[in-house]
Structure formats: C-alpha cells, structure tokens
Design a protein around this motif. Structure first.
Motif: not given
Length: 86
Positions: A1-9, A40-57
C-alpha cells in the motif's frame, strides 16, 4: 500500500498528523502538506482510497509545470536555437 493511502486511512481514523507521521515514518511537516492538499482536492477520502496509486500520486505530488508559469515566457526565446543531441 502506498504511503499516501496509509496516510489517508490513518487520517480517516482520526489520528493527529503527528501520530500519522510517527506510524508511517514521515516528517510531520510532510504529513501536514498532504493533509492540506487533501483539503484542496476536496474529494471524499473513500473515493481517493479507491483510486489507482499512480493517479493518487499525481493528485498529491504534481507540481506546476514550468512552461505554464508566466516567467517561462521570459526564457522561451533562449530555447529557440537549442539543439537536442541524441
């Protein structure tokens, strides 16, 4: 799991930025910047967690390209005669 996804969780669980930094091994200032970017992104965290890691990065780490900045216009004439060697 990416660092960003860990942070989001962890952020979703309500941990402080300091605790998140300790748990995933980041500097607290880095976590602060990610959390600010999250706002700033203002999207739900759940939606961000569902994204592919490169897109999230790209969402969290993309900078602004130099050629889109006004100051690039000052330097553009310098590049007209530049040859690319292969």
């Amino acid at each position: 799991m990416s660092t960003i996804k860990q942070l989001l969780r962890l952020h979703l669980q309500g941990l402080s930025n300091r605790k998140i930094a300790e748990q995933i091994g980041l500097y607290k200032g880095t976590v602060n910047r990610y959390v600010q970017k999250l706002q700033v992104i203002s999207r739900p965290v759940g939606e961000l967690l569902d994204m592919e890691e490169p897109v999230l990065e790209r969402l969290f780490t993309a900078g602004s390209p130099a050629y889109l900045q006004d100051r690039f216009e000052d330097f553009k004439p310098s590049f007209i005669n530049v040859k690319i060697l292969k």
